[in-house]
Design an enzyme around this catalytic site. Structure first.
Site, mmCIF file in Angstrom:
data_model
loop_
_atom_site.group_PDB
_atom_site.id
_atom_site.type_symbol
_atom_site.label_atom_id
_atom_site.label_comp_id
_atom_site.label_asym_id
_atom_site.label_seq_id
_atom_site.Cartn_x
_atom_site.Cartn_y
_atom_site.Cartn_z
ATOM 1 N N LYS A 85 0.853 -1.183 -0.205
ATOM 2 C CA LYS A 85 0.089 -0.072 0.050
ATOM 3 C C LYS A 85 0.837 1.351 -0.110
ATOM 4 C CE LYS A 85 -4.028 1.706 2.501
ATOM 5 N NZ LYS A 85 -5.008 1.479 3.478
ATOM 6 N N HIS A 150 -8.953 -10.303 4.981
ATOM 7 C CA HIS A 150 -8.275 -9.089 5.897
ATOM 8 C C HIS A 150 -8.471 -9.366 7.164
ATOM 9 C CE1 HIS A 150 -6.882 -5.123 7.071
ATOM 10 N NE2 HIS A 150 -7.664 -5.122 8.051
ATOM 11 N N ARG A 153 -5.175 -10.907 8.543
ATOM 12 C CA ARG A 153 -4.170 -10.067 8.788
ATOM 13 C C ARG A 153 -4.313 -9.379 10.248
ATOM 14 N NH1 ARG A 153 -0.810 -6.113 6.264
ATOM 15 N NH2 ARG A 153 -1.062 -3.994 6.907
ATOM 16 N N HIS A 176 2.905 -0.814 7.930
ATOM 17 C CA HIS A 176 2.378 0.551 8.346
ATOM 18 C C HIS A 176 3.368 1.620 8.498
ATOM 19 C CE1 HIS A 176 -1.578 -1.284 8.726
ATOM 20 N NE2 HIS A 176 -1.313 -2.018 9.544
ATOM 21 N N TYR A 185 -4.941 -2.973 16.417
ATOM 22 C CA TYR A 185 -4.871 -4.608 16.452
ATOM 23 C C TYR A 185 -4.570 -4.986 17.848
ATOM 24 C CZ TYR A 185 -4.383 -4.817 11.358
ATOM 25 O OH TYR A 185 -4.439 -4.663 9.960
#
Length: 199
Positions: A85, A150, A153, A176, A185
């Site tokens: 990303k 997802h 993840r 990230h 998370y």
């Protein structure tokens, strides 16, 4: 920006977004998902390899479909993620269990030719929207709720934190740029741990 003297949004209150606690897969969920794969078919072997790969590496589904065979360094237990990303590239690790499932899929069905790692039966690359449909159907067959890619993840991150991994390590493995997402998370684990300590 200097176009007007006062900021018209100065007195507008900030919108608070609802913070949902995303539940990771339980070990029983993972066993049911793996148990529902058919080892005699291309689709079954591919699904088993993808489940273990997602659970082990924490890659996004969009990154998974972009991975090529040459991005897997089997001897070094490393995966090179080039299509991250925000065009960020990174390395992540992969275990013996996931490598064995991947080798089995490659040996018995896909073959070792260069190209996208996970392909359709006719050799075409999978698309991101295909992943959601495939995993939703598989989870339904396995009797597991919310089987989207997802969630693997999130499970990777939660299980890593539960196993005493540093948040900084999890941040880099997930790709990230800031620790804020990792805190989301770890909030799942923190609340579970607080409840367990209270009990």
């Amino acid at each position: 920006m200097g176009y007007i003297a006062e900021n018209p949004f100065m007195r507008v209150p900030m919108v608070r977004r609802e913070q949902k606690v995303i539940q990771p897969f339980s070990k029983d969920d993972i066993m049911r998902l793996l148990g529902a794969t058919d080892s005699h078919t291309y689709v079954g072997r591919r699904m088993r390899a993808m489940i273990l790969f997602l659970l082990d590496t924490g890659v996004r589904s969009s990154e998974l479909v972009s991975l090529r065979l040459e991005d897997i360094f089997f001897d070094q237990h490393r995966v090179r993620v080039l299509q991250g990303k925000g065009r960020k590239q990174r390395w992540t690790a992969i275990s013996d269990v996931a490598i064995a499932a991947l080798r089995d899929y490659l040996d018995r069905f896909r073959g070792w030719r260069q190209g996208n790692l996970f392909q359709s039966f006719d050799g075409k690359p999978l698309k991101n929207h295909h992943m959601n449909v495939m995993f939703s159907r598989h989870a339904f067959q396995a009797g597991v709720k919310q089987g989207n890619p997802h969630r693997f993840r999130h499970t990777f991150a939660t299980w890593a934190i539960r196993a005493s991994a540093r948040e900084l390590d999890v941040q880099y493995l997930l790709g990230h740029s800031s620790p804020l997402m990792v805190r989301r998370y770890s909030a799942t684990y923190d609340s579970e741990q607080a409840a367990a300590n209270h009990a």
